[in-house]
Motif scaffolding. Structure first.
Motif, PDB file in Angstrom:
ATOM      1  N   THR A  42       0.805  -1.276   0.058  1.00 20.45           N
ATOM      2  CA  THR A  42      -0.007  -0.135  -0.043  1.00 20.45           C
ATOM      3  C   THR A  42       0.778   1.275   0.136  1.00 20.45           C
ATOM      4  OG1 THR A  42      -1.727  -1.278   1.359  1.00 20.45           O
ATOM      5  CG2 THR A  42      -1.830   1.188   1.282  1.00 20.45           C
ATOM      6  N   ASN A  43       1.852   1.085   0.614  1.00 21.79           N
ATOM      7  CA  ASN A  43       2.888   2.413   0.848  1.00 21.79           C
ATOM      8  C   ASN A  43       3.395   2.651  -0.492  1.00 21.79           C
ATOM      9  OD1 ASN A  43       2.798   3.485   3.261  1.00 21.79           O
ATOM     10  ND2 ASN A  43       4.087   2.010   4.224  1.00 21.79           N
ATOM     11  N   ARG A  44       3.958   1.634  -1.188  1.00 20.61           N
ATOM     12  CA  ARG A  44       4.664   1.833  -2.567  1.00 20.61           C
ATOM     13  C   ARG A  44       3.654   2.336  -3.502  1.00 20.61           C
ATOM     14  NH1 ARG A  44       7.336  -2.803  -0.740  1.00 20.61           N
ATOM     15  NH2 ARG A  44       5.710  -4.327  -1.516  1.00 20.61           N
ATOM     16  N   LEU A  45       2.354   1.896  -3.482  1.00 21.28           N
ATOM     17  CA  LEU A  45       1.287   2.440  -4.336  1.00 21.28           C
ATOM     18  C   LEU A  45       0.929   3.921  -4.241  1.00 21.28           C
ATOM     19  CD1 LEU A  45      -1.161  -0.726  -4.495  1.00 21.28           C
ATOM     20  CD2 LEU A  45       0.472   0.099  -6.333  1.00 21.28           C
ATOM     21  N   LEU A  46       0.910   4.411  -2.700  1.00 22.31           N
ATOM     22  CA  LEU A  46       0.457   5.480  -2.369  1.00 22.31           C
ATOM     23  C   LEU A  46       1.736   6.563  -2.781  1.00 22.31           C
ATOM     24  CD1 LEU A  46      -1.027   7.680  -0.704  1.00 22.31           C
ATOM     25  CD2 LEU A  46      -0.082   6.642   1.496  1.00 22.31           C
ATOM     26  N   TYR A  47       2.853   6.061  -2.302  1.00 25.47           N
ATOM     27  CA  TYR A  47       4.029   7.062  -2.918  1.00 25.47           C
ATOM     28  C   TYR A  47       4.172   7.424  -4.261  1.00 25.47           C
ATOM     29  CZ  TYR A  47       5.652   7.261   1.902  1.00 25.47           C
ATOM     30  OH  TYR A  47       5.709   7.581   3.496  1.00 25.47           O
ATOM     31  N   ARG A  48       3.860   6.616  -5.042  1.00 21.07           N
ATOM     32  CA  ARG A  48       3.682   6.885  -6.564  1.00 21.07           C
ATOM     33  C   ARG A  48       2.746   7.825  -6.888  1.00 21.07           C
ATOM     34  NH1 ARG A  48       3.666   0.371  -8.500  1.00 21.07           N
ATOM     35  NH2 ARG A  48       5.648  -0.009  -7.848  1.00 21.07           N
ATOM     36  N   LYS A  49       1.588   8.240  -6.081  1.00 18.62           N
ATOM     37  CA  LYS A  49       0.897   9.298  -6.404  1.00 18.62           C
ATOM     38  C   LYS A  49       1.005  10.334  -5.494  1.00 18.62           C
ATOM     39  CE  LYS A  49      -1.571   6.354  -8.947  1.00 18.62           C
ATOM     40  NZ  LYS A  49      -1.485   6.478 -10.556  1.00 18.62           N
ATOM     41  N   VAL A  50       1.888  10.645  -4.535  1.00 19.16           N
ATOM     42  CA  VAL A  50       2.049  11.695  -3.701  1.00 19.16           C
ATOM     43  C   VAL A  50       2.847  12.523  -4.537  1.00 19.16           C
ATOM     44  CG1 VAL A  50       3.422  12.237  -1.635  1.00 19.16           C
ATOM     45  CG2 VAL A  50       1.870  10.525  -1.762  1.00 19.16           C
ATOM     46  N   ASP A  51       2.363  14.126  -4.534  1.00 22.04           N
ATOM     47  CA  ASP A  51       3.176  14.797  -5.091  1.00 22.04           C
ATOM     48  C   ASP A  51       4.215  15.537  -4.379  1.00 22.04           C
ATOM     49  OD1 ASP A  51       1.697  15.642  -7.769  1.00 22.04           O
ATOM     50  OD2 ASP A  51       0.169  15.560  -6.060  1.00 22.04           O
ATOM     51  N   HIS A  52       4.202  15.542  -3.133  1.00 21.55           N
ATOM     52  CA  HIS A  52       5.490  15.972  -2.187  1.00 21.55           C
ATOM     53  C   HIS A  52       5.105  15.289  -0.935  1.00 21.55           C
ATOM     54  CE1 HIS A  52       8.759  19.168  -2.285  1.00 21.55           C
ATOM     55  NE2 HIS A  52       8.639  18.753  -1.218  1.00 21.55           N
ATOM     56  N   LEU A  53       6.635  15.151  -0.311  1.00 22.03           N
ATOM     57  CA  LEU A  53       6.518  14.419   1.191  1.00 22.03           C
ATOM     58  C   LEU A  53       7.120  15.266   1.829  1.00 22.03           C
ATOM     59  CD1 LEU A  53       6.412  11.716   2.838  1.00 22.03           C
ATOM     60  CD2 LEU A  53       8.661  11.172   1.915  1.00 22.03           C
ATOM     61  N   VAL A  54       6.518  15.586   3.063  1.00 21.69           N
ATOM     62  CA  VAL A  54       7.065  16.241   4.263  1.00 21.69           C
ATOM     63  C   VAL A  54       7.407  15.370   5.370  1.00 21.69           C
ATOM     64  CG1 VAL A  54       6.695  18.281   5.861  1.00 21.69           C
ATOM     65  CG2 VAL A  54       5.830  18.445   3.762  1.00 21.69           C
ATOM     66  N   CYS A  55       8.553  15.458   5.830  1.00 21.90           N
ATOM     67  CA  CYS A  55       9.066  14.823   6.947  1.00 21.90           C
ATOM     68  C   CYS A  55       9.505  15.685   8.187  1.00 21.90           C
ATOM     69  CB  CYS A  55      10.304  13.740   6.308  1.00 21.90           C
ATOM     70  SG  CYS A  55       9.748  12.354   5.386  1.00 21.90           S
ATOM     71  N   LEU A  56      10.007  14.880   9.290  1.00 20.01           N
ATOM     72  CA  LEU A  56      10.180  16.016  10.303  1.00 20.01           C
ATOM     73  C   LEU A  56      11.835  15.846  10.675  1.00 20.01           C
ATOM     74  CD1 LEU A  56       7.459  14.448  12.813  1.00 20.01           C
ATOM     75  CD2 LEU A  56       7.374  16.555  10.838  1.00 20.01           C
ATOM     76  N   ASP A  57      12.396  14.924   9.965  1.00 23.67           N
ATOM     77  CA  ASP A  57      14.112  14.716  10.053  1.00 23.67           C
ATOM     78  C   ASP A  57      14.584  13.798   9.156  1.00 23.67           C
ATOM     79  OD1 ASP A  57      13.759  12.079  11.150  1.00 23.67           O
ATOM     80  OD2 ASP A  57      13.569  12.712  13.281  1.00 23.67           O
TER      81      ASP A  57
END
Length: 432
Positions: free
Chosen positions: A166-181
Motif C-alpha cells: 500500500t505504501n509503494r502504491l501511495l508514494y507513486r501518487k504523492v506529489d510531495h513528502l514532508v518529513c520531520l527529520d
C-alpha cells in the motif's frame, strides 16, 4: 488556493497533530486561502470535542478574518484504550472522510497527515476525479514500521506485506513528502519509494506557535504544584504521551538512585506506557516520581514553569519512524532538554546544534544520575542552557520559521513556473 487538510484530530483536542494542523490551517486561511479541514468528532482520548468547536468558515469574511471550514466527521469516539476501539474509530473516519473528499469541489492541494495511518488514501479518491489536485503527505509516523517494531504485527507477515505494498502504491501518487527529520526521509525513501517516480521530500520540523509562548510572558503558577510539593525542588518534567516509541527504564533506574535527593520526576500525560510507569513507581517505592493526567493546552505553560529541565525519551528502534514533538514546546519555555534515546534524532540534533541540553543513550543510568545531579547543583550552567533552549526555539522551531516553508512548498506545487526560484530557496530540500 483551495486547500484541504486531513487529520483525525483537530483543535481543541490535546494531540500534537491537532495543534499543528490547526496552526497551518489558520495561517493559510488568514492569507486568503479557502481552507477546509476534514477531521473527526472524536479526540485523542476517549470522548469528543466540545460541540461549539464545530462550524464553517464565513465566506463573506475578509482574508485577515477568514477561518478554516472545519468538517467534523462522526465517529464512535471510543478512544485509544484498546486496539479494537482504535480500529473502529479509524474505520468510521476512513469511510466518512472518503465520502467527504469524493463530494468536494476540486481542491488545489490536499495536505494529509498520518493519523490514522493511510488516511491519505482518501485524498487519492479525490484525485481520481480531479487530476490537477496536488497531494502532500505530511508524515508524522511511519507505518507499518511503528507497529512492527512494537511487536504488534510480525515483520514480513501477510499484514506487513500488504501495508508495505500500500505504501509503494501511495508514494507513486504523492506529489510531495514532508518529513520531520533526515532519519525519517532516509527510512521512507529507501523502503517505499526507490524508483525514479519517488516524490520530492522536504524536512520541516514540527513547531509551536510563537504567540502562545511570548518570551516576556509573566510566569503562570500551576495550582497542582503545591499539592505535589514541588516548591524548591529540581523538577524533571515529562509532558505528553508515553507511547510505544518511548522508553523509561533508564529514567526510572535513575529515579531510584536519586531517592532522598532534591530531584523530582514529574510525568504529566498518559499513553500506553503509563501503567508501566505506575507499576514501577509502586514496586520500587519511588516517591520522587509524580504522576498527573493530561492537562489542557492552555495550562501547559504553567506546568512547564514548575520544572527546571524537560525529559524526552525515544526507543532505539523508533529512530526514523517517530520524531518527538514535545521538543518544541519545551524549548519555547526555555527548558533545557534531557534526552535519553538514539543519536541522530531530531532531539539529539537540536541539542548538538544549539547546546540546549544533555543527550544520553538508553542504559546510561549513571550518566543520567550524574548529569541531573550536576545541573541541580550548577544554577549558572542551567541558566545558560535555558537561554540556549529559547534561542533554538526562535531560530528553528516556531511557526514564524516553519510556516513560511509550507508557504513556499504550496506555491511551488500550485505555480511551479512562477514561484519555483523563490520557493526553492525557502525550502530545506532533503536528498537521500
Amino acid at each position: 488556493m483551495r486547500l484541504t487538510i486531513i487529520n483525525q484530530f483537530y483543535r481543541p483536542d490535546v494531540s500534537p497533530t491537532a495543534q499543528l494542523s490547526a496552526s497551518l490551517a489558520d495561517h493559510r486561511a488568514r492569507i486568503g486561502d479557502d481552507v477546509t479541514v476534514v477531521t473527526s468528532s472524536g479526540g485523542y482520548v476517549a470522548g469528543g470535542v466540545p460541540k461549539d468547536a464545530t462550524g464553517d468558515a464565513d465566506p463573506t469574511a475578509s482574508a485577515v478574518d477568514r477561518t478554516p471550514n472545519v468538517r467534523r466527521m462522526w465517529t464512535p469516539r471510543l478512544g485509544k484504550a484498546t486496539l479494537v476501539k482504535r480500529l473502529i474509530d479509524y474505520a468510521s473516519f476512513y469511510l466518512a472522510a472518503s465520502c467527504q473528499l469524493l463530494t468536494m469541489p476540486r481542491q488545489d492541494v490536499i495536505v494529509s497527515l498520518t493519523t490514522p495511518p493511510y488516511i491519505a488514501l482518501t485524498a487519492l479518491l479525490h484525485k481520481l476525479f480531479h487530476r490537477r489536485t496536488k497531494l502532500v503527505l505530511w508524515n508524522m509516523d511511519c507505518y507499518p514500521d511503528v507497529v512492527e517494531r512494537a511487536n504488534i504485527i510480525r515483520k514480513g507477515g501477510v499484514l506487513s506485506r500488504v501495508l508495505r505494498l500500500t505504501n509503494r502504491l501511495l508514494y507513486r501518487k504523492v506529489d510531495h513528502l514532508v518529513c520531520l527529520d533526515t532519519a525519517m526521509v532516509d527510512l521512507l525513501m529507501s523502503q517505499y519509494a526507490p524508483s525514479p517516480e519517488r516524490p520530492p521530500a522536504t524536512i520541516i520540523p514540527n513547531w509551536e506557535d510563537a504567540s502562545f509562548f511570548p518570551a516576556d510572558a509573566p510566569k503562570q503558577t500551576w495550582p497542582e504544584a503545591a499539592a505535589l510539593d514541588l516548591q524548591g525542588k529540581f523538577v524533571v518534567l515529562y509532558l505528553g504521551n508515553t507511547g510505544v516509541g518511548h522508553t523509561f527504564e533508564t529514567v526510572l533506574e535513575a529515579a531510584e538512585q536519586l531517592r532522598g535527593t532534591n530531584v523530582r520526576f514529574l510525568f504529566v500525560g498518559g499513553g500506553s506506557r503509563w501503567k508501566q510507569i505506575e507499576q514501577t513507581k509502586r514496586e520500587r517505592l519511588l516517591d520522587n516520581v509524580l504522576l498527573h493526567t493530561y492537562v489542557p493546552k492552555e495550562q501547559t505553560p504553567a506546568v512547564m514553569n514548575t520544572a527546571q529541565v524537560a525529559l524526552i525519551t525515544l526507543r532505539d528502534d523508533a529512530l526514523g519512524i517517530m520524531s518527538p514533538s514535545k521538543l518544541h514546546s519545551n524549548l519555547a519555555m526555555a527548558l533545557p532538554v534531557v534526552y535519553v534515546g538514539p543519536a541522530g534524532s531530531n532531539v539529539d540534533d537540536a541539542i548538538t546544534r544549539f547546546d540546549c541540553g544533555v543527550s544520553l543513550r538508553a542504559g546510561q543510568t549513571q550518566a543520567l544520575v550524574d548529569q541531573l545531579t550536576a545541573l541541580a547543583a550548577d544554577a549558572e550552567r542551567t541558566a545558560t542552557l535555558r537561554r540556549n533552549a529559547r534561542a533554538a526555539f526562535d531560530a528553528a522551531y516556531c511557526d514564524l520559521r516553519t510556516l513560511p516553508q509550507f508557504d513556499a512548498l504550496l506555491s511551488l506545487l500550485v505555480n511551479p513556473s512562477v514561484d519555483a526560484p523563490l520557493a526553492r530557496t525557502a525550502l530545506q530540500e532533503a536528498n537521500p
